[in-house]
Design an enzyme around this catalytic site. Structure first.
Site, PDB file in Angstrom:
ATOM      1  N   GLN A 128      81.256 -55.685  39.149  1.00 37.59           N
ATOM      2  CA  GLN A 128      80.922 -54.698  37.914  1.00 37.59           C
ATOM      3  C   GLN A 128      81.904 -55.246  36.974  1.00 37.59           C
ATOM      4  OE1 GLN A 128      78.625 -52.529  36.620  1.00 37.59           O
ATOM      5  NE2 GLN A 128      79.904 -52.621  34.819  1.00 37.59           N
ATOM      6  N   GLU A 279      73.076 -53.795  33.270  1.00 36.85           N
ATOM      7  CA  GLU A 279      71.922 -54.832  32.575  1.00 36.85           C
ATOM      8  C   GLU A 279      72.210 -56.151  33.072  1.00 36.85           C
ATOM      9  OE1 GLU A 279      74.198 -52.881  30.958  1.00 36.85           O
ATOM     10  OE2 GLU A 279      74.756 -53.807  29.043  1.00 36.85           O
ATOM     11  N   HIS A 303      65.850 -48.371  30.382  1.00 33.97           N
ATOM     12  CA  HIS A 303      67.252 -48.576  29.697  1.00 33.97           C
ATOM     13  C   HIS A 303      67.572 -50.033  30.054  1.00 33.97           C
ATOM     14  CE1 HIS A 303      70.908 -47.371  27.599  1.00 33.97           C
ATOM     15  NE2 HIS A 303      71.581 -48.318  28.545  1.00 33.97           N
ATOM     16  N   GLU A 304      67.843 -50.436  30.983  1.00 32.00           N
ATOM     17  CA  GLU A 304      68.488 -51.657  31.611  1.00 32.00           C
ATOM     18  C   GLU A 304      67.651 -52.612  31.012  1.00 32.00           C
ATOM     19  OE1 GLU A 304      71.469 -50.936  31.819  1.00 32.00           O
ATOM     20  OE2 GLU A 304      71.309 -48.972  32.704  1.00 32.00           O
ATOM     21  N   HIS A 307      67.964 -53.558  27.385  1.00 28.13           N
ATOM     22  CA  HIS A 307      69.373 -54.381  27.269  1.00 28.13           C
ATOM     23  C   HIS A 307      68.987 -55.833  26.991  1.00 28.13           C
ATOM     24  CE1 HIS A 307      72.806 -51.703  26.967  1.00 28.13           C
ATOM     25  NE2 HIS A 307      72.592 -50.998  28.038  1.00 28.13           N
ATOM     26  N   GLU A 326      74.807 -50.105  23.067  1.00 25.92           N
ATOM     27  CA  GLU A 326      74.004 -48.864  23.783  1.00 25.92           C
ATOM     28  C   GLU A 326      73.246 -47.964  22.707  1.00 25.92           C
ATOM     29  OE1 GLU A 326      74.117 -48.861  26.701  1.00 25.92           O
ATOM     30  OE2 GLU A 326      75.432 -50.462  27.341  1.00 25.92           O
ATOM     31  N   ASP A 383      87.294 -48.051  29.841  1.00 29.03           N
ATOM     32  CA  ASP A 383      86.752 -47.090  30.660  1.00 29.03           C
ATOM     33  C   ASP A 383      87.263 -45.867  30.554  1.00 29.03           C
ATOM     34  OD1 ASP A 383      85.596 -49.170  32.139  1.00 29.03           O
ATOM     35  OD2 ASP A 383      87.159 -49.820  33.375  1.00 29.03           O
ATOM     36  N   TYR A 391      75.920 -44.314  22.503  1.00 33.45           N
ATOM     37  CA  TYR A 391      74.514 -44.212  22.983  1.00 33.45           C
ATOM     38  C   TYR A 391      73.906 -43.314  22.071  1.00 33.45           C
ATOM     39  CZ  TYR A 391      76.010 -45.950  27.717  1.00 33.45           C
ATOM     40  OH  TYR A 391      76.346 -46.572  28.729  1.00 33.45           O
TER      41      TYR A 391
HETATM   42  N1  BES Z   1      75.999 -51.217  30.281  1.00 30.05           N
HETATM   43  C1  BES Z   1      75.767 -49.814  30.876  1.00 30.05           C
HETATM   44  C2  BES Z   1      76.834 -49.382  31.865  1.00 30.05           C
HETATM   45  C3  BES Z   1      78.304 -49.764  31.446  1.00 30.05           C
HETATM   46  C4  BES Z   1      78.784 -49.165  30.213  1.00 30.05           C
HETATM   47  C5  BES Z   1      79.020 -50.387  32.296  1.00 30.05           C
HETATM   48  C6  BES Z   1      79.935 -49.428  29.902  1.00 30.05           C
HETATM   49  C7  BES Z   1      80.309 -50.321  32.029  1.00 30.05           C
HETATM   50  C8  BES Z   1      80.841 -49.915  30.834  1.00 30.05           C
HETATM   51  C9  BES Z   1      74.243 -49.608  31.213  1.00 30.05           C
HETATM   52  O1  BES Z   1      73.355 -49.895  30.381  1.00 30.05           O
HETATM   53  C10 BES Z   1      74.267 -47.953  31.023  1.00 30.05           C
HETATM   54  O2  BES Z   1      74.150 -47.366  29.810  1.00 30.05           O
HETATM   55  N2  BES Z   1      73.843 -47.101  32.101  1.00 30.05           N
HETATM   56  C11 BES Z   1      73.572 -45.780  32.115  1.00 30.05           C
HETATM   57  C12 BES Z   1      72.164 -45.726  32.268  1.00 30.05           C
HETATM   58  C13 BES Z   1      71.511 -44.658  31.438  1.00 30.05           C
HETATM   59  C14 BES Z   1      71.697 -44.688  30.049  1.00 30.05           C
HETATM   60  C15 BES Z   1      69.986 -44.618  31.533  1.00 30.05           C
HETATM   61  C16 BES Z   1      74.328 -45.188  33.321  1.00 30.05           C
HETATM   62  O3  BES Z   1      74.849 -45.866  34.080  1.00 30.05           O
HETATM   63  O4  BES Z   1      74.302 -44.015  33.127  1.00 30.05           O
HETATM   64 ZN    ZN Z   2      73.139 -49.432  28.409  1.00 30.67          ZN
END
Ligand code: BES
Ligand code: ZN
Length: 611
Positions: A128, A279, A303-304, A307, A326, A383, A391
């Protein structure tokens, strides 16, 4: 030194590597990779080359053109950024070869022992890399301002298989001398196999991804297979849940232009995967909790998938502009959901997002910088500030522009935006310039500076208007005065309706109300984790210790941070709560090992803030 990214040591005056060739020997017993990375630069460079690394022990750096060793040094590690790897190039070089070993605690990798997997028979490992963990797998200029093509050889136990967010070239037995600088490569050729991949499209390093384990797959559509641990039942369920993938890709193409990545495969990870979805191009990574059997997993897939255009084609230049990834993707996701599941479903998602946005604005009330779309992340671990703001405030901003100019004009604008900046990394200013150039006068209608640089939620943001949404919100308001929804009112509710309902209840209510609600609707044991976690959060905040057993089970069962964060926070936040705090600490100490390193860090920081 010209920094371009607060999260990278990379120097903008130096050329960025454009090609990376990796050889990775997977050593499961020690949870490490013995590896080499050949980085190639578009122009030769002399001087001190600076790369990012984290938790890597570097054995040697050489100039492959002469095979001569190059002096290098590693700075002492910074908690979030890792170590600067400085390489002295007395003579101009256009490539460098680094041999190194990763650490068992690499923040990008989760090494699972057989009992931690679904099948329980073989070990499993996956990456990841977003936001800044690619450097914990290979040394690189780990900033999304850079884009790399790569090839990779993964040397793994012969009984396992590998997938990557890249094109698979083949599988062959290893041969001696195949990976100079990795002696162990030559030692066990009988029991091992090499899987080869290539990624021809340039990607930001955070999109580098692989997984290795006992994997199987099943066809879902013309450019989609679903991969997971090789369990026929799981693969079948997953294929059913994601059956709509091709329809969504087509919708995405209609809205945003050609799908550029050829394949759209899906990988369902073990339960400790820390996100809902990631994604990774050509192969999206997903938590198994999205498979609910009612097709609602489609939202995460939408969502993915979105991206693929916003994020993977057009990428934020650094994490201070994360909303460009996002916010656009949330907007695009909802357009896809609207097309395939209808307006009411999309409105429900907007409503859930609106609640989440308001909660996170409240969460950052002492740190309003992170309620801005564009924000200052100097000295910040991305993080630690992950939230719904990029978002949902990003979504609201784009939705506001759509309302102003009308949908047809906004759709045309989006297509042009994507075509103009694809395979580029951009910042908020570049977007705003493009917006003003293509929608003349927009800055007189919408306060673009307030939206992108201001704190909080601008007054021209919107709650959705829809029948179900309004009905659910008013039922939630009635709960405050003691009325529980009747069976006939919730008869056709699925997970998202319940989620919206629970999110709109007060933060805490009478314990007796919590018990009564659960007695009737069995929310604590819902198979839908969104519902279950929203309910358990309410129960904890309302002081219902009856649910500790269920909370403990949940915290030990899944590693998705979307669930860990609110549950641990609810347990430890606020004055008093001694029993809850002791409970949280104990559960974490027992569950910790099963969490991904990123999730471990996030929970640690929640606990340390409140204990
Ligand atoms: N890119 C993100 C996940 C991410 C963000 C990983 C920041 C590491 C750092 C992914 O596209 C995402 O937003 N996932 C969401 C899904 C949801 C918005 C449908 C999740 O994991 O909850
Ligand atoms: Zn995302």
């Amino acid at each position: 030194m010209a920094p371009i990214d607060p999260h990278s040591y990379a120097d903008a005056t130096q050329p960025f590597a454009t090609d990376v060739s990796l050889s990775l020997y997977f050593d499961f017993p020690s949870s490490t990779l013995h590896a080499s990375a050949l980085l190639s630069f578009p122009t030769p460079f002399a001087g001190t080359l600076v790369l990012d690394s984290r938790h890597l022990s570097v054995h040697a750096v050489t100039d492959p053109s002469s095979d001569s060793p190059l002096p290098f040094s590693l700075s002492s590690p910074h908690a979030a950024l890792g170590s600067r790897l400085s390489i002295s190039l007395a003579n101009a070089a256009s490539s460098v070869l680094v041999t190194y070993t990763t650490s068992p605690s690499s923040s990008a990798l989760q090494w699972l022992s057989p009992p931690q997997t679904t099948l329980g028979k073989s070990p499993f490992v996956y990456t990841q890399c977003q936001a800044i963990h690619a450097r914990a797998v290979f040394p690189c200029q780990d900033t999304p301002a850079a884009r790399i093509r790569y090839s990779a050889r993964l040397n793994i136990p012969a009984g396992l298989s590998a997938v990557m967010s890249a094109r698979h070239l083949g599988r062959h037995p290893p041969f001696r001398g195949e990976a100079p600088g990795i002696p162990v490569w030559d030692d066990f050729v009988e029991e091992r196999v090499v899987e080869e991949f290539v990624m021809d499209q340039p990607i930001p390093p955070y999109l580098f991804a692989f997984a290795v384990g006992e994997l199987g797959s099943r066809e879902v559509g013309p450019r989609t297979r679903v991969y997971a641990e090789d369990d026929a039942g799981l693969l079948k369920e997953a294929a059913r849940e994601f059956a709509g993938a091709e329809g969504m890709i087509r919708e995405g193409e209609r809205l945003f232009g050609e799908y550029e990545w050829e394949r759209f495969d899906l990988l369902v990870l073990p339960r400790s995967f820390p996100y809902g979805g990631m994604e990774n191009p050509r192969m999206v990574f997903l938590t198994p909790t999205v498979i609910k059997g009612d097709g609602s997993g489609a939202q995460v897939v939408a969502h993915e998938l979105a991206h693929s255009w916003t994020g993977n084609l057009i990428t934020n230049k650094n994490n201070e502009h994360f909303w460009l990834n996002e916010g656009f993707t949330t907007y695009a996701e909802r357009r896809i959901v609207e097309a395939v599941q209808g307006e009411e479903m999309a409105a429900l998602n907007v409503g859930i997002g609106w609640r989440g946005l308001n909660q996170d604005i409240e969460r950052f009330k002492d740190n309003p910088e992170f309620t801005k779309l564009k924000n200052n992340q100097e000295g910040i671990d991305p993080d630690d500030v992950y939230s719904q703001v990029p978002y949902e405030k990003g979504f609201q901003f784009l939705w506001r522009i759509e309302r102003e100019v009308g949908r047809p004009a906004f759709d045309e604008f989006l297509k042009k935006y994507i075509a103009t900046f694809k395979f580029k990394s951009i910042d908020t200013e570049t977007f705003l310039e493009f917006l003003k150039a293509n929608i003349p006068g927009i800055e007189n209608q919408i306060d673009l500076v307030l939206w992108t640089e201001g704190v909080g939620i601008p007054a021209d943001a919107h709650e959705p208007v829809s029948t179900i949404y309004t009905q659910i919100v008013s039922l939630a308001n009635e709960f405050k005065s003691g009325r529980m929804p009747r069976e006939d009112e919730v008869a056709d509710w699925q997970g998202q309706q319940w989620e919206l309902y629970l999110e709109n209840l007060p933060k805490s209510v009478e314990a007796s109300q919590v018990l009564a609600l659960d007695a009737r609707y069995k929310l604590a044991t819902s198979k839908d984790y969104e519902v279950k976690v929203a309910f358990l959060q309410l129960a904890i905040n309302s002081g219902c210790r009856e649910y500790f057993i269920e909370v403990e089970k949940t915290l030990k069962d899944v590693g998705r941070m979307k669930y860990l964060r609110p549950l641990y926070t609810a347990l430890v936040q606020g004055p008093g709560r001694e029993e809850e705090k002791i409970f949280a600490k104990r559960v974490f100490s027992e569950a910790r090992e099963g969490y991904h390193p990123i999730a471990q860090g996030v929970v640690e920081s929640i606990l340390s803030k409140h204990l």
